[in-house]
Write a protein that holds these residues in place. Structure first.
Motif, PDB file in Angstrom:
ATOM      1  N   GLU A  19       0.826  -1.216   0.000  1.00  0.00           N
ATOM      2  CA  GLU A  19       0.000   0.000   0.000  1.00  0.00           C
ATOM      3  C   GLU A  19       0.856   1.259   0.000  1.00  0.00           C
ATOM      4  O   GLU A  19       0.559   2.229  -0.684  1.00  0.00           O
ATOM      5  CB  GLU A  19      -0.925   0.001   1.223  1.00  0.00           C
ATOM      6  CG  GLU A  19      -2.162  -0.863   1.004  1.00  0.00           C
ATOM      7  CD  GLU A  19      -3.061  -0.909   2.228  1.00  0.00           C
ATOM      8  OE1 GLU A  19      -3.017   0.035   3.030  1.00  0.00           O
ATOM      9  OE2 GLU A  19      -3.806  -1.887   2.371  1.00  0.00           O
ATOM     10  N   ILE A  20       1.924   1.218   0.795  1.00  0.00           N
ATOM     11  CA  ILE A  20       2.817   2.380   0.860  1.00  0.00           C
ATOM     12  C   ILE A  20       3.484   2.584  -0.503  1.00  0.00           C
ATOM     13  O   ILE A  20       3.661   3.721  -0.968  1.00  0.00           O
ATOM     14  CB  ILE A  20       3.914   2.187   1.942  1.00  0.00           C
ATOM     15  CG1 ILE A  20       3.291   1.958   3.321  1.00  0.00           C
ATOM     16  CG2 ILE A  20       4.894   3.343   1.952  1.00  0.00           C
ATOM     17  CD1 ILE A  20       3.055   3.169   4.153  1.00  0.00           C
ATOM     18  N   ALA A  61       1.053   4.243  -2.690  1.00  0.00           N
ATOM     19  CA  ALA A  61       0.986   5.664  -2.312  1.00  0.00           C
ATOM     20  C   ALA A  61       2.169   6.403  -2.929  1.00  0.00           C
ATOM     21  O   ALA A  61       2.016   7.500  -3.488  1.00  0.00           O
ATOM     22  CB  ALA A  61       0.985   5.802  -0.789  1.00  0.00           C
ATOM     23  N   ILE A 109       1.612   6.932  -6.700  1.00  0.00           N
ATOM     24  CA  ILE A 109       0.674   8.030  -6.970  1.00  0.00           C
ATOM     25  C   ILE A 109       1.391   9.367  -6.766  1.00  0.00           C
ATOM     26  O   ILE A 109       1.240  10.300  -7.556  1.00  0.00           O
ATOM     27  CB  ILE A 109      -0.569   7.900  -6.062  1.00  0.00           C
ATOM     28  CG1 ILE A 109      -1.375   6.662  -6.474  1.00  0.00           C
ATOM     29  CG2 ILE A 109      -1.432   9.154  -6.116  1.00  0.00           C
ATOM     30  CD1 ILE A 109      -2.433   6.248  -5.489  1.00  0.00           C
ATOM     31  N   LEU A 110       2.220   9.429  -5.715  1.00  0.00           N
ATOM     32  CA  LEU A 110       2.999  10.645  -5.452  1.00  0.00           C
ATOM     33  C   LEU A 110       3.966  10.925  -6.600  1.00  0.00           C
ATOM     34  O   LEU A 110       4.159  12.074  -6.993  1.00  0.00           O
ATOM     35  CB  LEU A 110       3.781  10.515  -4.147  1.00  0.00           C
ATOM     36  CG  LEU A 110       2.970  10.576  -2.858  1.00  0.00           C
ATOM     37  CD1 LEU A 110       3.874  10.293  -1.671  1.00  0.00           C
ATOM     38  CD2 LEU A 110       2.290  11.931  -2.702  1.00  0.00           C
ATOM     39  N   ALA A 165       1.957  12.443  -9.381  1.00  0.00           N
ATOM     40  CA  ALA A 165       1.549  13.813  -9.040  1.00  0.00           C
ATOM     41  C   ALA A 165       2.760  14.742  -9.012  1.00  0.00           C
ATOM     42  O   ALA A 165       2.697  15.886  -9.491  1.00  0.00           O
ATOM     43  CB  ALA A 165       0.833  13.829  -7.692  1.00  0.00           C
ATOM     44  N   THR A 168       4.062  15.522 -12.573  1.00  0.00           N
ATOM     45  CA  THR A 168       3.146  16.443 -13.239  1.00  0.00           C
ATOM     46  C   THR A 168       3.310  17.847 -12.673  1.00  0.00           C
ATOM     47  O   THR A 168       3.349  18.826 -13.419  1.00  0.00           O
ATOM     48  CB  THR A 168       1.693  15.953 -13.066  1.00  0.00           C
ATOM     49  OG1 THR A 168       1.641  14.559 -13.355  1.00  0.00           O
ATOM     50  CG2 THR A 168       0.758  16.692 -13.991  1.00  0.00           C
ATOM     51  N   THR A 169       3.419  17.944 -11.340  1.00  0.00           N
ATOM     52  CA  THR A 169       3.608  19.252 -10.702  1.00  0.00           C
ATOM     53  C   THR A 169       4.877  19.919 -11.227  1.00  0.00           C
ATOM     54  O   THR A 169       4.874  21.111 -11.552  1.00  0.00           O
ATOM     55  CB  THR A 169       3.697  19.099  -9.171  1.00  0.00           C
ATOM     56  OG1 THR A 169       2.513  18.462  -8.710  1.00  0.00           O
ATOM     57  CG2 THR A 169       3.834  20.449  -8.484  1.00  0.00           C
ATOM     58  N   ILE A 207      10.293  17.847  -4.584  1.00  0.00           N
ATOM     59  CA  ILE A 207      10.169  17.415  -3.183  1.00  0.00           C
ATOM     60  C   ILE A 207       9.255  16.197  -3.111  1.00  0.00           C
ATOM     61  O   ILE A 207       9.581  15.195  -2.465  1.00  0.00           O
ATOM     62  CB  ILE A 207       9.611  18.561  -2.301  1.00  0.00           C
ATOM     63  CG1 ILE A 207      10.646  19.672  -2.154  1.00  0.00           C
ATOM     64  CG2 ILE A 207       9.187  18.040  -0.925  1.00  0.00           C
ATOM     65  CD1 ILE A 207      10.108  20.937  -1.490  1.00  0.00           C
ATOM     66  N   VAL A 208       8.121  16.267  -3.821  1.00  0.00           N
ATOM     67  CA  VAL A 208       7.159  15.159  -3.787  1.00  0.00           C
ATOM     68  C   VAL A 208       7.780  13.892  -4.390  1.00  0.00           C
ATOM     69  O   VAL A 208       7.643  12.797  -3.829  1.00  0.00           O
ATOM     70  CB  VAL A 208       5.852  15.552  -4.511  1.00  0.00           C
ATOM     71  CG1 VAL A 208       4.903  14.359  -4.630  1.00  0.00           C
ATOM     72  CG2 VAL A 208       5.157  16.687  -3.772  1.00  0.00           C
ATOM     73  N   VAL A 219      10.245  12.381  -1.879  1.00  0.00           N
ATOM     74  CA  VAL A 219       9.554  11.652  -0.808  1.00  0.00           C
ATOM     75  C   VAL A 219       9.035  10.312  -1.343  1.00  0.00           C
ATOM     76  O   VAL A 219       9.107   9.290  -0.655  1.00  0.00           O
ATOM     77  CB  VAL A 219       8.405  12.498  -0.208  1.00  0.00           C
ATOM     78  CG1 VAL A 219       7.598  11.676   0.788  1.00  0.00           C
ATOM     79  CG2 VAL A 219       8.949  13.745   0.475  1.00  0.00           C
ATOM     80  N   TYR A 267      11.856   7.905  -1.431  1.00  0.00           N
ATOM     81  CA  TYR A 267      12.154   7.495  -0.059  1.00  0.00           C
ATOM     82  C   TYR A 267      11.162   6.443   0.424  1.00  0.00           C
ATOM     83  O   TYR A 267      11.543   5.389   0.948  1.00  0.00           O
ATOM     84  CB  TYR A 267      12.149   8.712   0.871  1.00  0.00           C
ATOM     85  CG  TYR A 267      12.073   8.344   2.319  1.00  0.00           C
ATOM     86  CD1 TYR A 267      13.192   7.868   2.997  1.00  0.00           C
ATOM     87  CD2 TYR A 267      10.866   8.416   3.011  1.00  0.00           C
ATOM     88  CE1 TYR A 267      13.110   7.480   4.316  1.00  0.00           C
ATOM     89  CE2 TYR A 267      10.783   8.029   4.335  1.00  0.00           C
ATOM     90  CZ  TYR A 267      11.906   7.575   4.983  1.00  0.00           C
ATOM     91  OH  TYR A 267      11.819   7.180   6.287  1.00  0.00           O
ATOM     92  N   LEU A 268       9.861   6.723   0.215  1.00  0.00           N
ATOM     93  CA  LEU A 268       8.814   5.802   0.672  1.00  0.00           C
ATOM     94  C   LEU A 268       8.935   4.449  -0.019  1.00  0.00           C
ATOM     95  O   LEU A 268       8.805   3.398   0.613  1.00  0.00           O
ATOM     96  CB  LEU A 268       7.426   6.390   0.400  1.00  0.00           C
ATOM     97  CG  LEU A 268       6.991   7.558   1.286  1.00  0.00           C
ATOM     98  CD1 LEU A 268       5.695   8.148   0.770  1.00  0.00           C
ATOM     99  CD2 LEU A 268       6.843   7.112   2.742  1.00  0.00           C
ATOM    100  N   THR A 322      12.219   2.622   1.486  1.00  0.00           N
ATOM    101  CA  THR A 322      12.146   2.128   2.870  1.00  0.00           C
ATOM    102  C   THR A 322      11.156   0.990   2.964  1.00  0.00           C
ATOM    103  O   THR A 322      11.369   0.044   3.699  1.00  0.00           O
ATOM    104  CB  THR A 322      11.680   3.198   3.878  1.00  0.00           C
ATOM    105  OG1 THR A 322      10.523   3.835   3.376  1.00  0.00           O
ATOM    106  CG2 THR A 322      12.768   4.193   4.160  1.00  0.00           C
ATOM    107  N   ARG A 326      11.910  -3.076   4.267  1.00  0.00           N
ATOM    108  CA  ARG A 326      11.273  -3.689   5.424  1.00  0.00           C
ATOM    109  C   ARG A 326      10.479  -4.932   5.083  1.00  0.00           C
ATOM    110  O   ARG A 326      10.012  -5.616   5.954  1.00  0.00           O
ATOM    111  CB  ARG A 326      10.337  -2.670   6.086  1.00  0.00           C
ATOM    112  CG  ARG A 326      11.082  -1.726   7.017  1.00  0.00           C
ATOM    113  CD  ARG A 326      10.145  -0.708   7.606  1.00  0.00           C
ATOM    114  NE  ARG A 326      10.902   0.466   8.024  1.00  0.00           N
ATOM    115  CZ  ARG A 326      10.375   1.639   8.217  1.00  0.00           C
ATOM    116  NH1 ARG A 326       9.093   1.836   8.027  1.00  0.00           N
ATOM    117  NH2 ARG A 326      11.118   2.670   8.594  1.00  0.00           N
TER     118      ARG A 326
END
Lengths: 329, 329
Positions: free
Chosen positions: B153-154, B157, B160-161, B164, B167-168, B313-314, B317, B320-321, B324, B328
């Motif tokens: 799930e992460i 996420a 999707i980031l 986004a 695109t940003t 920045i997005v 992150v 990173y997500l 990590t 795990r």
């Protein structure tokens, strides 16, 4: 055995639903506050004294806390936790948030000259709105330092996303001017963010220090000092205007609604501090910002930009990451 | 015992560093490819046939794979895993990615008329660039469906980031036109995204199906079919131009560099498919997009927008997500 085992679960469920309720309330109140501001700007400028309005907000919050207390005293009687009388040891820290908020208000609304000279001279108003998102980061940093509660790495990632997402949602064709902000502007914006973050985190520290103390008593004392500091602001800033034109000069229906709304959302903020924390408050006000934009589409015919959609996606993912990571802790 | 126990660890370390190396290589090659495109646009338009360039890219990749194989044969001798001869069962799926890429290329560059009519009529070129970020989502969906490997799930996420954020970072004053894209435009953009995603995921499935088979043999067969399909494209699209003006008409130094770069990055993509996966490929090309923008500041005096910083920045992150969460698992 099973019944005893179930008790804390029910309590925790009650705490959770109370937390959700105050968070939702704060979101709706913050959003309607912004809508009132847009509405009042559209309706034309009213030349009322901001300091008198601030004073009335504090007075109203004080009255509402007292009313809630009277109801509680009638129901439960006066106990150690809900009596109004206090000790010097308890009350001595209460003026600090009020003073911090006053300094922040003075910087933001009162000392227009100061702001215009240091920030608005370099950065336009929408640019300043964008810099205000630094509040998110400053709140996170001060929350961790002062309240000594650790955010997990994923929660920090979510917090950075929240800040980036909110800023993205607010992007407009003139946003790039922000990049031309000179050092003084950045320093001022960071000082404002730290002040605002510190006031919030310090309030939480005060309220959380005595968990069993009734929130209405804590609010009452917070708002008493709020009244005192704002009375001081009226005298130093708007004494002549109030003396010549009267306390309520320039008030309109919208002004009254804004005062009511500010008072209620002030109380909601305190409740969030008591039953949740500053992090939840930041998420709540961020969602309120997005909500305001969506509602403004219907109310004022505003248009949503692609940047708004992208920012909303990032904020949504941030909320998801914050909440799942909390549940797993 | 300790020595035996350490063996898989060394192997895993070697695999990790090989994976990092091919990913880094792909990022740099993709980025320099974009820079070459900007450079060639600045240098003026060269009227070469795109189909001949595509054919040469495939031929060059084929030659390079063969050269690598010859080196391996000299070192290790010919084995079952590195022999060039193949079975119908192994080779029958190899034309499919080549065919998909051809269809995609035809849609993108060849059938300009089709595109102009269906997409560019409604959405301008920068708007189309933004719609191309749908590739990220389509790759994730097809990766999960076809390769049956679950993203957590992460990781979803994060994906999707990534979409986004990219695109940003590409937002510009005219981006909001994208919101006016009519249904046909969206359908076309989604079909292109699915085609591109499917070609990538299918290539990975082919390459991963025989883990012990040497990657250079797999590449050789992939590229042989690439050559065949592109030869077909030359004949149907640019036959007259090649007959009248010659195969290399309109070629320049930049054209040659672009062909070289395309060939190398094509091989890097295959390596990433073998030693990593399509998800890593998407992250790699996204970072390449950001890298290109930063390098263009120095090379061409481009300006970076606030949106670019926020998008970066997005994306950071998101990386990173993704990383990590993987560690795990």
């Amino acid at each position: 055995m099973a019944a005893i085992g179930a008790m804390p679960e029910i309590n925790s469920l009650r705490q959770k639903s109370r937390k959700s309720f105050v968070t939702l309330l704060l979101t709706i109140l913050t959003s309607s506050q912004s809508i009132l501001i847009v509405w009042s700007k559209r309706a034309g400028k009213y030349e009322y004294s901001v300091t008198t309005a601030n004073f009335l907000v504090e007075a109203l919050k004080c009255a509402l806390s007292l009313a809630a207390l009277v109801r509680i005293w009638r129901k439960d009687g006066v106990t150690d936790d809900n009596r109004l009388s206090t000790t010097w040891d308890e009350v001595k820290v209460y003026p600090i948030p009020a003073a911090l908020y006053l300094v922040k208000n003075l910087l933001q609304a009162g000392l227009d000259f100061f702001l215009q000279y240091y920030i608005f001279a370099y950065v336009d108003a929408p640019g300043y709105q964008i810099l205000k998102n630094l509040n998110i980061i400053s709140t996170g940093v001060l929350y961790q330092i002062i309240l000594k509660r650790k955010l997990t790495e994923i929660q920090w990632a979510a917090f950075i996303l929240l800040c980036a997402g909110c800023t993205t949602a607010q992007l407009n064709p003139s946003s790039d001017h922000v990049l031309q902000t000179p050092l003084q502007g950045w320093v001022m914006a960071i000082v404002m963010a730290l002040l605002s973050g510190f006031a919030g985190v310090y309030t939480e520290a005060i309220i959380k220090k005595r968990p069993s103390r009734n929130i209405n008593v804590q609010n009452f004392w917070l708002y008493v000092f709020g009244m005192i500091f704002n009375a001081f602001a009226i005298m130093t800033q708007d004494f002549d205007a109030v003396m010549n034109d009267g306390f309520f000069h320039g008030y309109s229906l919208i002004t009254v609604l804004m005062i009511l709304n500010h008072a209620l959302s002030g109380i909601a903020v305190s409740m969030v501090m008591k039953y949740a924390d500053n992090i939840v408050k930041v998420y709540s006000t961020s969602v309120a910002m997005l909500l305001t934009a969506v509602v403004s589409v219907f109310l004022f015919g505003f248009h949503l930009s692609l940047a708004f959609f992208l920012g909303s996606i990032v904020v949504s993912v941030a909320i998801y990451l914050h909440s799942t990571n909390k549940a797993r802790r």
